[in-house]
Design an enzyme around this catalytic site. Structure first.
Site, short mmCIF file in Angstrom:
data_model
loop_
_atom_site.label_atom_id
_atom_site.label_comp_id
_atom_site.label_asym_id
_atom_site.label_seq_id
_atom_site.Cartn_x
_atom_site.Cartn_y
_atom_site.Cartn_z
N TRP A 79 -9.90 7.13 -8.00
CA TRP A 79 -11.11 7.38 -8.78
C TRP A 79 -10.95 6.90 -10.22
O TRP A 79 -11.88 6.30 -10.79
CB TRP A 79 -11.48 8.87 -8.73
CG TRP A 79 -12.38 9.14 -7.57
CD1 TRP A 79 -12.02 9.59 -6.33
CD2 TRP A 79 -13.78 8.91 -7.52
NE1 TRP A 79 -13.13 9.66 -5.52
CE2 TRP A 79 -14.22 9.26 -6.22
CE3 TRP A 79 -14.72 8.45 -8.44
CZ2 TRP A 79 -15.56 9.14 -5.83
CZ3 TRP A 79 -16.06 8.34 -8.05
CH2 TRP A 79 -16.46 8.68 -6.77
N TRP A 94 -16.40 10.64 -13.27
CA TRP A 94 -15.55 10.40 -12.10
C TRP A 94 -15.04 11.68 -11.47
O TRP A 94 -14.76 11.74 -10.26
CB TRP A 94 -14.36 9.50 -12.47
CG TRP A 94 -13.48 10.05 -13.56
CD1 TRP A 94 -13.60 9.83 -14.90
CD2 TRP A 94 -12.34 10.90 -13.41
NE1 TRP A 94 -12.62 10.49 -15.60
CE2 TRP A 94 -11.82 11.15 -14.72
CE3 TRP A 94 -11.70 11.47 -12.32
CZ2 TRP A 94 -10.70 11.96 -14.94
CZ3 TRP A 94 -10.58 12.27 -12.54
CH2 TRP A 94 -10.10 12.50 -13.83
N GLU A 135 0.83 -1.21 0.00
CA GLU A 135 0.00 0.00 0.00
C GLU A 135 0.87 1.26 0.00
O GLU A 135 0.53 2.27 -0.64
CB GLU A 135 -0.94 -0.01 1.21
CG GLU A 135 -2.02 -1.05 1.15
CD GLU A 135 -2.94 -0.88 -0.05
OE1 GLU A 135 -3.39 0.25 -0.31
OE2 GLU A 135 -3.19 -1.89 -0.76
N TRP A 164 -20.72 10.60 -20.30
CA TRP A 164 -21.21 10.56 -18.93
C TRP A 164 -22.60 11.18 -18.85
O TRP A 164 -22.93 12.09 -19.61
CB TRP A 164 -20.26 11.32 -18.00
CG TRP A 164 -18.85 10.80 -17.98
CD1 TRP A 164 -17.75 11.38 -18.55
CD2 TRP A 164 -18.39 9.60 -17.35
NE1 TRP A 164 -16.64 10.62 -18.31
CE2 TRP A 164 -16.99 9.51 -17.58
CE3 TRP A 164 -19.02 8.58 -16.62
CZ2 TRP A 164 -16.22 8.47 -17.10
CZ3 TRP A 164 -18.25 7.53 -16.14
CH2 TRP A 164 -16.87 7.48 -16.38
N TRP A 207 1.83 1.65 -3.53
CA TRP A 207 0.74 2.21 -4.35
C TRP A 207 0.76 3.73 -4.23
O TRP A 207 0.59 4.45 -5.23
CB TRP A 207 -0.61 1.69 -3.87
CG TRP A 207 -1.13 0.48 -4.58
CD1 TRP A 207 -1.24 -0.78 -4.09
CD2 TRP A 207 -1.64 0.43 -5.94
NE1 TRP A 207 -1.78 -1.62 -5.04
CE2 TRP A 207 -2.04 -0.91 -6.18
CE3 TRP A 207 -1.79 1.37 -6.95
CZ2 TRP A 207 -2.58 -1.32 -7.40
CZ3 TRP A 207 -2.33 0.97 -8.17
CH2 TRP A 207 -2.72 -0.36 -8.39
N ASN A 266 -11.14 2.26 2.92
CA ASN A 266 -10.61 2.14 1.55
C ASN A 266 -11.43 1.21 0.67
O ASN A 266 -11.67 1.51 -0.50
CB ASN A 266 -9.16 1.67 1.59
CG ASN A 266 -8.52 1.71 0.22
OD1 ASN A 266 -8.43 2.78 -0.40
ND2 ASN A 266 -8.09 0.56 -0.30
#
Length: 481
Positions: free
Chosen positions: A387, A364, A279, A311, A282, A346
């Site tokens: 996102w 988004w 993590e 969208w 990341w 998360n």
């Protein structure tokens, strides 16, 4: 030669690269710039600004013990930073300015403008690597480009870390007292409202609190992190994200604590420890993406062709999502957790994001903005990366046809409905099966204070898949940086 330490999102005295370098060079003065107009433009949350200010107050106290006065100045927008820093350098006869590097288009532009202004005054600017383990541009593919796939990036990082673990930097010794008074740290900056006492109490300020949380996490929960991190009702996460985002604790400190627990192992040993280290990587990966692909700092999709996706404009559905009134309990509970605490689990961030971008087919960027306006741990790289992953528009993103079913996710990760009951007390009377999908009760579900689902999960999933499938594989235009 007097030094100036410019604090930003690095609000600590321990393991602070720029602070240690400045104090090693000579008598040091510190500064923090209040930039409310810029913070508004970045959609920073009021609870995040409050957290910064509370930590800044703690930092001023700790710097006082080192005889480093903290000055507080205002630069409404970052394009004013060069003038403010230059004036400060001339006022206090500064010979060199130290800062820890930040990433993103606006941050880089600000620091470059400050560098140019200082050059004109023959004042040095030293930039230090502090937020990351590796300098962006130093972890590249064999063809010399930035990685777009996390697993490949992680493999190279592991190789580098095995060769050389970034060391911790000692807290500097106190310097001789300077004839400069520290400025008071404001309790509030307009127009950012002060959050509730309850929210503030969830996130105490200061390095001592950050280190206490880290010690608690590696003392026990980290061992089960791989399994417990996905259970929203379980205290299985480190609760350090806000402290990392504000720089109250460093990723190096976190890495060293995890390695100490895991007997020096990165990719073997305890599964919980290795998962948590992943993590941290990341987080590193998404910041490298900001540098390698700056369009993601400009509200652009990483996958350029997805900018053409049609969208939906659905303001009523967006508002229902933002208020936690979608009629899907796990979605509504997660949103209410965010609104109340400034934080969201998360796993639920992914579920909530997929619901907005796939089931509602809403852009988004609406979700990214809403999260930033409420998250105490709001971070451009991590928030944008998450996102875009969920929306299938980003680097290493979820395939567009892989769409989380929020009811299934709720049944799997909150099987007894404990998390839902905490945040949706109006559903407390339902059984552990019905609480995940009250609408399945049909007419038997007559609660006037909880809405029916605003969308059918099956048909909306098909709508999203068709919308993504309609995109051509080849981009119809090229985006130039």
């Amino acid at each position: 030669m007097q030094q100036l330490m410019w604090f930003r999102t690095d609000l600590r005295v321990h393991d602070n690269t720029a602070l240690a370098a400045a104090m090693a060079q000579g008598p040091t003065v510190a500064v923090f710039l209040l930039s409310p107009a810029q913070w508004q433009a970045h959609d920073d949350a009021p609870c995040k600004i409050d957290f910064w200010l509370r930590n800044l107050s703690h930092l001023s106290t700790e710097l006082g013990k080192l005889n480093v006065p903290l000055l507080v100045r205002t630069a409404e927008h970052w394009d004013q930073a060069a003038g403010v820093i230059s004036e400060l350098c001339q006022q206090f006869d500064i010979g060199q300015v130290h800062l820890n590097q930040e990433y993103g288009v606006n941050e880089s532009l600000r620091d470059n403008q400050v560098g140019q202004a200082l050059d004109a005054l023959d004042i040095g600017l030293r930039r230090h690597l502090d937020q990351l383990f590796f300098q962006p541009g130093s972890v590249l593919t064999k063809t010399g480009t930035y990685f777009q796939v996390y697993s490949q990036f992680r493999k190279v990082c592991y190789q580098r870390l095995h060769d050389n673990i970034p060391g911790l930097i000692a807290k500097p010794a106190a310097q001789a007292a300077l004839a400069i008074e520290a400025d008071p740290v404001p309790l509030q900056v307009e127009p950012f409202a002060t959050p509730s006492k309850q929210l503030q109490q969830l996130w105490p300020a200061g390095e001592d609190e950050a280190m206490r949380r880290l010690a608690r996490f590696v003392d026990e929960p980290i061992a089960d992190y791989q399994a417990e991190r996905d259970i929203p009702s379980s205290p299985g996460t480190s609760q350090l994200s806000a402290y990392l985002a504000a720089g109250v604790i460093s990723p190096r400190q976190c890495l060293h604590a995890a390695l100490a627990f895991n007997r020096g192992e990165f990719d073997s040993g305890n599964a919980g420890a290795t998962t948590w280290i992943n993590e941290l990587l990341w987080r590193e990966f998404y910041k490298h993406i900001l540098v390698g692909y700056p369009r993601v700092s400009k509200h652009r999709a990483f996958r350029v062709e997805t900018d053409l996706l049609k969208w939906r404009k659905a303001p009523a559905e967006l508002e229902a999502w933002q208020q936690g009134r979608t009629g899907i309990p796990i979605i509504d509970a997660a949103i209410r957790q965010l609104l109340s605490t400034g934080w969201m689990h998360n796993r639920l961030r992914m579920v909530v994001a997929m619901f907005l971008t796939k089931n509602l087919l809403i852009d988004w960027r609406e979700g990214e903005r809403f999260f930033m306006r409420h998250l105490i741990d709001g971070d451009l790289a991590a928030n944008n990366g998450g996102w875009q992953w969920s929306a299938s528009t980003g680097t290493d993103a979820a395939p567009y046809f892989r769409i989380f079913n929020p009811v299934s996710q709720s049944q799997r990760f909150d099987p007894d409905g404990r998390f839902i009951r905490q945040w949706l007390p109006e559903l407390d009377g339902l059984g552990k099966k019905e609480i995940h999908d009250p609408s399945a009760l049909g007419g038997l579900f007559g609660m006037a204070d909880y809405p029916s689902p605003i969308v059918d999960l099956k048909s909306s999933r098909e709508r999203a898949i068709n919308a993504f499938r309609d995109l051509t594989e080849e981009p119809r235009h090229v985006f130039h940086e």
